[in-house]
Each structure stands twice: as structure tokens, then as C-alpha cells.
Design a protein around this motif. Sequence first.
Motif, PDB file in Angstrom:
ATOM      1  N   TYR A 114      23.926 -22.648 -13.022  1.00  0.00           N
ATOM      2  CA  TYR A 114      23.927 -23.663 -14.078  1.00  0.00           C
ATOM      3  C   TYR A 114      22.937 -24.794 -13.821  1.00  0.00           C
ATOM      4  N   ASP A 115      22.563 -24.978 -12.560  1.00  0.00           N
ATOM      5  CA  ASP A 115      21.741 -26.136 -12.208  1.00  0.00           C
ATOM      6  C   ASP A 115      20.251 -25.897 -12.394  1.00  0.00           C
ATOM      7  N   ARG A 116      19.851 -24.757 -12.941  1.00  0.00           N
ATOM      8  CA  ARG A 116      18.432 -24.521 -13.202  1.00  0.00           C
ATOM      9  C   ARG A 116      18.254 -23.663 -14.454  1.00  0.00           C
ATOM     10  N   LEU A 117      17.123 -23.860 -15.098  1.00  0.00           N
ATOM     11  CA  LEU A 117      16.798 -23.110 -16.308  1.00  0.00           C
ATOM     12  C   LEU A 117      15.833 -21.986 -15.973  1.00  0.00           C
ATOM     13  N   GLU A 118      16.050 -20.842 -16.591  1.00  0.00           N
ATOM     14  CA  GLU A 118      15.121 -19.731 -16.453  1.00  0.00           C
ATOM     15  C   GLU A 118      13.819 -20.070 -17.199  1.00  0.00           C
ATOM     16  N   PRO A 119      12.692 -19.484 -16.789  1.00  0.00           N
ATOM     17  CA  PRO A 119      11.454 -19.700 -17.565  1.00  0.00           C
ATOM     18  C   PRO A 119      11.666 -19.313 -19.020  1.00  0.00           C
ATOM     19  N   PHE A 120      11.140 -20.127 -19.913  1.00  0.00           N
ATOM     20  CA  PHE A 120      11.359 -19.904 -21.338  1.00  0.00           C
ATOM     21  C   PHE A 120      10.447 -18.799 -21.852  1.00  0.00           C
ATOM     22  N   ALA A 121      11.027 -17.805 -22.478  1.00  0.00           N
ATOM     23  CA  ALA A 121      10.268 -16.708 -23.073  1.00  0.00           C
ATOM     24  C   ALA A 121      10.632 -16.625 -24.550  1.00  0.00           C
ATOM     25  N   ARG A 122       9.660 -16.779 -25.404  1.00  0.00           N
ATOM     26  CA  ARG A 122       9.918 -16.712 -26.845  1.00  0.00           C
ATOM     27  C   ARG A 122      10.341 -15.297 -27.247  1.00  0.00           C
ATOM     28  N   ARG A 123      11.262 -15.208 -28.183  1.00  0.00           N
ATOM     29  CA  ARG A 123      11.728 -13.919 -28.687  1.00  0.00           C
ATOM     30  C   ARG A 123      11.620 -13.951 -30.205  1.00  0.00           C
ATOM     31  N   ASP A 124      10.376 -14.032 -30.664  1.00  0.00           N
ATOM     32  CA  ASP A 124      10.121 -14.236 -32.084  1.00  0.00           C
ATOM     33  C   ASP A 124      10.579 -13.062 -32.941  1.00  0.00           C
ATOM     34  N   LYS A 125      10.420 -11.841 -32.428  1.00  0.00           N
ATOM     35  CA  LYS A 125      10.841 -10.677 -33.221  1.00  0.00           C
ATOM     36  C   LYS A 125      12.353 -10.667 -33.411  1.00  0.00           C
ATOM     37  N   LEU A 126      13.079 -10.971 -32.333  1.00  0.00           N
ATOM     38  CA  LEU A 126      14.536 -11.026 -32.427  1.00  0.00           C
ATOM     39  C   LEU A 126      14.964 -12.151 -33.354  1.00  0.00           C
ATOM     40  N   ALA A 127      14.267 -13.287 -33.275  1.00  0.00           N
ATOM     41  CA  ALA A 127      14.589 -14.410 -34.153  1.00  0.00           C
ATOM     42  C   ALA A 127      14.400 -14.036 -35.619  1.00  0.00           C
ATOM     43  N   ALA A 128      13.363 -13.263 -35.913  1.00  0.00           N
ATOM     44  CA  ALA A 128      13.100 -12.855 -37.294  1.00  0.00           C
ATOM     45  C   ALA A 128      14.207 -11.948 -37.821  1.00  0.00           C
ATOM     46  N   VAL A 129      14.723 -11.053 -36.954  1.00  0.00           N
ATOM     47  CA  VAL A 129      15.811 -10.168 -37.373  1.00  0.00           C
ATOM     48  C   VAL A 129      17.075 -10.974 -37.644  1.00  0.00           C
ATOM     49  N   TYR A 130      17.375 -11.920 -36.754  1.00  0.00           N
ATOM     50  CA  TYR A 130      18.529 -12.789 -36.972  1.00  0.00           C
ATOM     51  C   TYR A 130      18.396 -13.547 -38.299  1.00  0.00           C
ATOM     52  N   ALA A 131      17.222 -14.106 -38.539  1.00  0.00           N
ATOM     53  CA  ALA A 131      17.003 -14.883 -39.759  1.00  0.00           C
ATOM     54  C   ALA A 131      17.186 -14.017 -41.001  1.00  0.00           C
ATOM     55  N   ASP A 132      16.690 -12.779 -40.946  1.00  0.00           N
ATOM     56  CA  ASP A 132      16.833 -11.865 -42.071  1.00  0.00           C
ATOM     57  C   ASP A 132      18.304 -11.534 -42.326  1.00  0.00           C
ATOM     58  N   SER A 133      19.068 -11.361 -41.234  1.00  0.00           N
ATOM     59  CA  SER A 133      20.491 -11.066 -41.364  1.00  0.00           C
ATOM     60  C   SER A 133      21.249 -12.245 -41.965  1.00  0.00           C
ATOM     61  N   GLU A 134      20.886 -13.450 -41.540  1.00  0.00           N
ATOM     62  CA  GLU A 134      21.517 -14.649 -42.109  1.00  0.00           C
ATOM     63  C   GLU A 134      21.231 -14.746 -43.607  1.00  0.00           C
ATOM     64  N   LYS A 135      19.990 -14.434 -43.993  1.00  0.00           N
ATOM     65  CA  LYS A 135      19.635 -14.480 -45.414  1.00  0.00           C
ATOM     66  C   LYS A 135      20.433 -13.461 -46.212  1.00  0.00           C
ATOM     67  N   MET A 136      20.684 -12.290 -45.601  1.00  0.00           N
ATOM     68  CA  MET A 136      21.466 -11.267 -46.285  1.00  0.00           C
ATOM     69  C   MET A 136      22.880 -11.775 -46.567  1.00  0.00           C
TER      70      MET A 136
END
Length: 533
Positions: free
Chosen positions: A194-216
Amino acid sequence: MDIAPDYQAAYDTPIALGVLNGREVPLQMIPQEGDRICFLDMNSVESYNTYISTFLFVLIAAMNRARPQVMLEVQNTFGNALYCDIKNKIVLSDYDLADVAAEMKAMIQEKTPITLSFKKKQEAWSYVKPRFYCDQAPLLSALPDDVEIPVYELDGVSAYFVNPLLPHLGYLKEFELIRMGSGILLRYGKRGHYDRLEPFARRDKLAAVYADSEKMGQRLHCPTVAALNQFIKRGNSREIILACEAQHEKKIAQIADAIASEERGVRLVLIAGPSSSGKTTFSQRLAVQLRVNGMRPIPISMDNYFKERKDTPRLPDGSYDFESLGALDTDLFNEQLHELLQGKTVTIPHFSFHTGTRSYRDQKEQLGDDGVLIVEGIHGLNEAVSSSVPRREKMKIYISALTPLSFDDYNRIPTTDMRLLRRMVRDSLFRSHDAITTIQNWHKVRAGEEKYIFPFSEEADILFNTTLIYELAVFKKYAYPLLERIQPDTAEYTVASKLKSMLSIVEPIDDEPIPNNSIIREFIGHSVFGDLL
């Protein structure tokens, strides 16, 4: 909270939750004479979920301090991060987020307490319906009238959470707020670190799928459990089922069109995803659509390329590690892929899980001009599996059950829980496993996914969401009786109790209108694909 310090010495990390008569509860709970009590420390999966929910609450409280006009809605997770959309479309700058983060840090440093009280349902409305929390009330309407509502309070903000919360903010460690799309990404440490953050890696493709599902969900006017309940109560369940199934068919047809495109020249399709994503049904439906496009799909199961049992790697506890890439004979797999693409005829091996040995039967395949190989397996997106095939000649598809349905603005339905319900029902109907066995094995399944599947999702050309908005109502019928058989004196009762609480909120649905090629049929039976599943 008074009892926990007497038992802290038995735990490696701070006690975070109580278990009261087999149910996980916040430490703020007051037990009664005769109750059975034990504890969970910060290393447990249950406590990690509580940690995330508590972080969400401090974000909400800090936003109320710094930018009270913002309306937040939690939507989904991205690894060790939680994405919250801004419903009223206010754009926050980096300076805005810095102000919010400063308020969060101040409350965490002060170890601000979270108080808990229980209200009758009618009384609870006024506590959990502040002006910026417009979707909370429908969840209360879905709860039974006789239930007492747990109301949490932090810095003058009251809310209802499905998950229990930590007793104070002193448990919380490192975090970061990042602007993402129209919302905020709240990053936190992984379980056990909990005391450290992993390096940030963007997951734009996954975000797009989530967004599409929310719109549905929004298009169907069914973004929450309460909305789904209204559809079912009004007798409109057939409408929501057919609309969701039509969306799946449309998207699968579009994927088939992309594969058949002459520009790309795809000869190999690799399909991967976590457990209970519906990979097999998806593969069969994709094959049907490819035939419509004049192609000849050739299914190849990666399971047949397992190494013989004597060569299978083992886990530290001595058990076989079937999830690792080392369990597959990638050399043989690549050799046969190369030969098929050269136009040669190949004899596909057959692996027996019963004997742990490989044999060769009479399955001979030749690709031909119109053929396309369809390979499904957990390592499909890993380039090492198909390194003999040029990248331009293959298409990688990642599928998962990414649940768009939520309880309300602050309470999402975890994708993991939905997949566990799917697996539980399938294990019971087709594999002679009870719910306890499924729950016992789930942590091993999840560990393999975290290591071998999730890290490769962004390498996919296409991501496909197999979740259907109505499916929680289907599993109410099938999973609830299985969970009821788990007794309070078992270790698995805590998980069973949580899943039962989730299912109790949703109305059951008539599954007769579900088409026989639906992905849900892979789990509840009567699929048109029958023995292929």
C-alpha cells in the motif's frame, strides 16, 4: 474496535475488518452477546476491497470540500486504480485535482474517523441523498423495507456503501489523482504494498470498451440494478434481453468483417481472456460470422498443446502450474502454425487431462486459400505463443466480462464477482463442483489471470465485452440456491454471504427468451453449441 487490539498480535498487518457470524462487517459494528467474531487484516482480499471503498469515500468528501459542485460516479477499475466519471461534465484542471488531493492528504494524516449508524429505510433517504448524489435513492428503493441501512459519515458527508469501510483514514497510504477522459483516475497501492504506487500504464483500449458499455446502459435506460428491476417488474425483460443480444451479434459481425478484410490478410485469430469470459461461445459465434463472409474457420484448441504431465512446471507448494506459459509446448505450436501457413497438412495433437499425456488422432488440418485459424487460450495475446507468424497476419482479440451495471453512483458491481457467479453456476451444472469448491479455487484462478492475462490486454487489436446487462438477474435463479447451501461455520461463508447480499437486491428474470447461442447459455445450459463448450 475495542476487541480487535487484544488479537492484533496474531496478525501480520493491522486488523481492518471484523467477521461477525460469518459475515464481513466494519470494525465500527457493535457485537451482541453470543455472536461469533473473528478478524481480517490488511492482507486479505476482503480488506483490500474495503481499502478501495474507503479511498473512494475520502475522494468524495475531499471533492465536497474543494469542488462541491462536482458530481462523481464510480464506474470501473483499471488495475490498481478506480475511474470516476464527472456526471455533470465539469472539467477539472491539474490545479483542481491538486487542491482535492491536498484535502485528501490532510484528512488521511489526521486519521479522520468514519462513523457508522444504522437507519430505518425511510429515515435513511435524507442521509444518503445529498444534492450531488442523485442516483443513490434508486438503490434504497431496491432494498427490502425491513432492512436497516448502514450510513457512513466522513467530514459531514453521509453515504451508503455496499462494502464495509475502514474505521478511520489512517489506514490509507499512497495515492494519486490523474485526469482521464471526462473524469478522474484514483490510483492506489496494490494489495500488500500500500505504501507505493506501481508505474502508471495507460489502458486506453480497455477504457474505450468500458465507456462503450456504459453508453449501452444509458441507451437502454438501464445503468443500475434498480433500473433493471423496473424493467423486470413491468414485464419488459424480453426487451432488454433481445437488445443486449442484438448488440453482441452486431459487434461480433463487425469483428468478422475486419478479419475478412482483404487489406489485412489475417490468417490467424488469437482469442484470450480471463476465466468465465465466455471465450468458447464467442469463438463459435465468430466462426459463424466468418463463414458468412466466405471464410473457412479452423478451430484449434491451445489446450491440446500442453506439455506432458512429467514436464509441467510446479508451483512452490508442489502442485502443477497449468496457468504458466511454461506449461505449453510453444515450440510445437509455433512449428505447426508455420507449417499450416505454408499450406502444409498438419496432424493436430490431442492432450488428455485425465492421463496427462499427448497423443495424435486423425485430426488433420490444412489452411487453404479461404482458411483462417481460430485459436483460443489464456496465453493467446502473448507474442511468444505465435512468434512464427508475422504480426500483420494475425489478429489478437481480448474478451472479458466488464460489468457496466452498477448499484448506484458510489457502488459498482465488481467484474470479478460477476465472473465468479458465472463459473460457480457452470461448475455446478456441468463439472459436478459445489459452490464451496469454486470459491476455494478462485484465488488460484485470479492469481494466474493477474500474471498471464491482464498484462497483455492492451496488445489486443480488438477488445470485446461479453457481459450482458441482464445477467445478474439470471444468476439470481441459479447461483442463490448454491450459495444458500454454504454453512456459516465454513471459511467460504464470508464470500457466499457477500454474493447473496448482492443477488438479493436484484429481481429474478425469466431466462426462456435468452437465445440458444447467447454467451450466457455457456453457463446455464441449452446452448446451440452443445458439446463444443
